[in-house]
Write an enzyme that holds these catalytic residues in place. Structure first.
Site, PDB file in Angstrom:
ATOM      1  N   CYS A   2     -23.095  -6.034 -13.980  1.00  0.00           N
ATOM      2  CA  CYS A   2     -22.659  -6.132 -12.603  1.00  0.00           C
ATOM      3  C   CYS A   2     -23.760  -6.763 -11.762  1.00  0.00           C
ATOM      4  O   CYS A   2     -24.747  -7.273 -12.285  1.00  0.00           O
ATOM      5  CB  CYS A   2     -22.323  -4.743 -12.064  1.00  0.00           C
ATOM      6  SG  CYS A   2     -21.152  -3.808 -13.084  1.00  0.00           S
ATOM      7  N   ASN A  74     -26.568  -1.894 -12.847  1.00  0.00           N
ATOM      8  CA  ASN A  74     -26.276  -3.133 -13.572  1.00  0.00           C
ATOM      9  C   ASN A  74     -26.757  -2.964 -14.997  1.00  0.00           C
ATOM     10  O   ASN A  74     -27.944  -2.712 -15.227  1.00  0.00           O
ATOM     11  CB  ASN A  74     -26.999  -4.313 -12.903  1.00  0.00           C
ATOM     12  CG  ASN A  74     -26.921  -5.583 -13.730  1.00  0.00           C
ATOM     13  OD1 ASN A  74     -25.953  -5.814 -14.452  1.00  0.00           O
ATOM     14  ND2 ASN A  74     -27.941  -6.423 -13.634  1.00  0.00           N
TER      15      ASN A  74
END
Length: 636
Positions: A2, A74
Site C-alpha cells: 500500500c 505498507n
C-alpha cells in the site's frame, strides 16, 4: 502492499486534513482499492490500499479494541498467522483476519519490541493516542521505503517523496553532499536522499516521535558470525529447508501470486518451489529486448516455464518503449541511480500487473551469496596486498592506461593498492574515479570534492564499523546487503512495481536466510572464484545442473547500444543541450568526451552515461528549469 503518509506536530497544533488528503492522493497508484484517513489533534495518518489479505476487512487505519492505538501499514507480515494465534492466547480480540491488525495488538503486547517478532517487509506508523506518540518502523533489510522530513514543528512521513512534496512547506532542493555520494556509490546511502532535508528511515530501525522530540533506534543488531565447525551436506539441507519455508510464508495471499521469471537460477528455483505449493499453474512473466539477442532471456525463461507447467507471459521491448517511459521514469523512481536495468523493472511489473496483484522476485540472492564479479575483486585484494610493493605500485597505473572497454577491471585494479579498507571499498564502488570527478565537476561541486576525493566513504562508515574486524569479502557482502540493496535495487523494485499497482515480494530476503548465510565461512559463498557456491549446491535439489551452472544474464538489456545509436539524439539532448541542467553541475566538454570515447569503443562508460541521463531526468521531473548549483551550495 500500500501507500502510507502522515503528519505529527510536536507543538500540539492540529493537523490540516486538506494537506493530509493531498499527500494521500499523491499515493493513489500504490493503492487503487481504497483509502482511509485518521486525524486526532496533532496527528494525522492516511493510507491507500492495494488489497491482498482479508479483502473485505483490511481497510486502514485499523485500531485496537478501544481505538486508542491506530496504524497505517505498507507491506506484509508473513508470520501473522502464528503471531495472531499467540496474541489470541494472551487475551487480545480481533475484528479482522488481516496482518495489519496483528501489528496493532503486537504493539499493545510488546511495545516497540514488537518489530523483533515480525518476519516480513514493512513500513508502518502507529499513533498511540494515550501516550500521544507516533511510532514508525521499517523492516530488517529495507524492502519497503519510508521517508520523512521535519518542517518547523511538524514531522511528515510517507512511502514516497512526492507525497511529502504535497505539503505547502516542503520544497524540493538539491543536497550537494548527497550528489557527491550519488556519483561515488551510484545511489545515495541511507539515511539521506538527493533532496535536501528529506530522509530515509534506515532499514532495521524505528523512530518514536512525541512532543519531547524524536529518537531513532536500531532493532536488528545481527552481524556475521562465521561458524567454526560445519558439515557441508548438513548446511545444504538446512538452507533448503529455510528457503522452502520462506517461499511458503510469502505465498500467503488472498489473491493469486505470480513470478518475475528470468533465465537464472534464483527465479528458477522460486518457480520450482512455488509449483510444489500451488494447485494450479504459476503465472510467470519475462521481458526481452529488441536488438538484445546476446542477453535476451525470453527463450530460456520459456523453457523453465514449460518445465514446471507455468502459464508464461513475455514482452519484447524497443528503444521507443524506453524513450516514451523516460518521460515519467524519474517521477516514479524519485531517486536517480546508476543502475541501467532499473527501467526494465517497470516493464516487467507492467506486464505482470495485467494478470496478478502480487509477484515474487529473485532479488536478494547475489549480495549475501557473493554473486557479482566485484566480490572476486575484493577477495583478490587480500592476496594482492601480500605481493611485493615493487610489483603492485606499477600494476594499477599500467592497467589504467590500457585502451579498450575494461571499466570494471580498471576500477577493481585501482582499488587493490588501497590499504585503508573503507576507502578500498569506496574505490570499488565508484565508477566515476577521482580523476574523472576532477575533470567533470565544476563550481561548488568541484570545491567540495577537492578537499577529499573519496570523502563520500563516510556514508558507509556506520555499516562498515559493524564488520571491520572481519575479512574484506564479508565486509563488502554485509554492506551491499544493507546499503546497495535497499537504497538501489529494492527501491527501484518498489517504485516501479507500485507505479503499476503491483506488490512484489523477495523470499531470498527473509531475515532468517540472511542470518544463516552470514553464519557461513566466506569459502562457502565464494569458493575459489566461483560465487554462490553453497546456494548453487542447494538448488540442485530443484533444478538441473545445466540450469544451475549456466552463465548468468539477469535483467540485462542493450541500453548501451541503444544510447549509442537509436537513442543518440535523446542522450545528447539530455546531456549536451544548452537547456540541460548538466551545464550547471558539470563540464559539458568532459561529458562530450565521455560520449565520444564510449561510442568509439575506446572506453566503457555505459554506467557513467546512464547515471548522468538519470540525473538530468530527475532534475526535469522535480525542478523543471535548471537549478543553480551555487544556490544549492549556499543553502547546504
Amino acid at each position: 502492499m500500500c501507500g502510507i503518509c502522515g503528519i505529527f506536530d510536536l507543538e500540539g497544533n492540529p493537523v490540516c486534513q486538506e494537506t493530509l488528503a493531498r499527500m494521500n492522493a499523491a499515493l493513489r497508484h500504490r493503492g487503487p482499492d481504497g483509502e482511509g484517513e485518521l486525524v486526532d489533534g496533532e496527528a494525522g495518518l492516511a493510507h491507500r490500499r492495494l488489497s491482498i489479505i482479508d479483502l473485505d476487512g483490511g481497510r486502514q487505519p485499523i485500531g485496537n479494541e478501544d481505538n486508542s492505538i491506530n496504524i497505517v501499514f505498507n507491506g506484509e507480515i508473513y508470520n501473522f498467522v502464528e503471531l495472531r494465534s499467540e496474541l489470541l492466547s494472551l487475551g487480545h480480540q480481533f475484528r479482522t483476519q488481516s496482518d495489519t491488525e496483528v501489528i496493532v495488538h503486537a504493539y499493545e503486547q510488546w511495545g516497540t519490541n514488537c518489530v523483533r517478532r515480525f518476519n516480513g517487509m514493512f513500513a508502518f506508523a502507529i499513533w498511540d493516542s494515550r501516550k500521544r506518540e507516533l511510532f514508525l518502523a521499517r523492516d530488517h533489510l529495507g524492502i519497503k521505503p519510508l521517508y520523512y522530513v521535519t518542517l518547523g514543528s511538524q514531522l511528515l512521513f510517507a512511502s514516497e517523496i512526492k507525497s511529502l512534496l504535497e505539503h505547502p512547506g516542503c520544497h524540493p532542493e538539491m543536497d550537494l553532499e548527497s550528489l557527491g555520494e550519488l556519483f561515488t556509490f551510484r545511489y545515495v546511502p541511507s539515511p539521506k536522499t538527493l533532496f535536501r532535508g528529506i530522509m530515509k528511515l534506515p532499514p532495521a530501525h524505528f523512530m518514536v516521535v512525541s512532543s519531547a522530540g524524536s529518537k531513532i533506534e536500531r532493532f536488528w543488531h545481527w552481524v556475521p558470525k562465521p561458524r567454526k565447525k560445519w558439515n557441508e551436506a548438513e548446511l545444504v539441507e538446512e538452507y533448503q529447508e529455510l528457503l522452502q519455508d520462506a517461499v511458503r510464508l510469502q505465498l500467503r495471499s488472498d489473491v493469486p501470486v505470480g513470478l518475475f521469471l528470468s533465465s537464472g537460477i534464483d527465479s528458477g528455483v522460486l518457480l520450482a518451489i512455488m509449483s510444489q505449493f500451488s494447485s494450479r499453474p504459476v503465472q510467470t512473466f519475462t521481458i526481452g529486448f529488441e536488438d538484445g539477442e546476446k542477453t535476451n532471456e525470453v527463450e530460456d525463461a520459456k523453457a523453465l516455464a514449460r518445465r514446471f507447467g507455468a502459464d508464461h507471459y513475455f514482452r519484447v521491448l524497443t528503444p521507443e518503449d524506453y524513450a516514451k517511459y523516460y518521460d515519467r521514469y524519474m517521477w516514479d523512481l524519485e531517486e536517480p541511480v546508476g543502475n541501467e536495468t532499473a527501467a526494465a523493472f517497470y516493464f516487467v511489473a507492467q506486464l505482470t500487473s495485467g494478470q496478478v496483484k502480487v509477484a515474487l522476485t529473485g532479488q536478494g540472492a547475489d549480495e549475501p551469496w557473493a554473486g557479482y564479479d566485484r566480490y572476486k575483486g575484493i577477495k583478490l585484494s587480500g592476496l594482492y596486498s601480500r605481493l611485493p610493493r615493487v610489483l603492485t605500485n606499477n600494476l594499477a597505473p599500467l592497467i589504467a592506461r590500457l585502451p579498450g572497454r575494461m571499466e570494471r577491471l580498471k576500477r577493481g585494479v585501482a582499488s587493490l593498492n588501497e590499504p585503508e579498507m573503507l576507502t578500498r571499498l569506496t574505490k570499488v564502488y565508484s565508477f566515476f574515479n577521482a580523476e574523472m570527478k576532477a575533470q567533470l565537476y565544476k563550481g561548488a561541486l568541484a570545491k567540495s570534492f577537492g578537499a577529499d576525493a573519496y570523502g563520500a566513504r563516510w556514508a558507509l562508515k556506520r555499516l562498515q564499523s559493524d564488520v571491520n574486524h572481519l575479512d574484506p569479502l564479508t565486509q563488502m557482502l554485509y554492506i551491499d546487503t544493507r546499503a546497495n540493496l535497499p537504497d538501489d535495487l529494492l527501491m527501484v523494485a518498489d517504485k516501479t512495481s507500485m507505479a503499476n499497482s503491483l506488490e512484489t515480494r523477495v523470499p531470498f530476503l527473509d531475515y532468517r536466510l540472511t542470518e544463516f548465510i552470514e553464519s557461513l565461512p566466506p569459502s562457502l559463498k565464494l569458493k575459489g572464484f566461483n560465487g554462490k557456491y553453497l546456494h548453487k549446491k542447494a538448488l540442485e535439489k530443484w533444478l538441473p545442473k545445466s540450469v544451475v551452472y549456466r552463465k548468468k544474464k539477469g535483467f540485462a538489456n542493450p541500453i548501451e547500444d541503444w544510447f549509442r545509436v537509436r537513442m543518440k539524439s535523446f542522450v545528447e539532448d539530455c546531456l549536451l543541450s544548452p537547456q540541460s541542467s548538466m551545464a550547471r553541475y558539470f563540464d559539458q566538454k568532459c561529458i562530450r568526451r565521455i560520449l565520444e570515447l564510449d561510442r568509439a569503443g575506446k572506453e566503457q562508460y555505459r554506467r557513467h552515461i546512464y547515471l548522468l541521463v538519470s540525473l538530468e531526468l530527475w532534475h526535469r521531473a522535480f525542478f523543471g528549469k535548471s537549478l543553480s548549483l551555487d544556490a544549492v551550495a549556499a543553502k547546504s
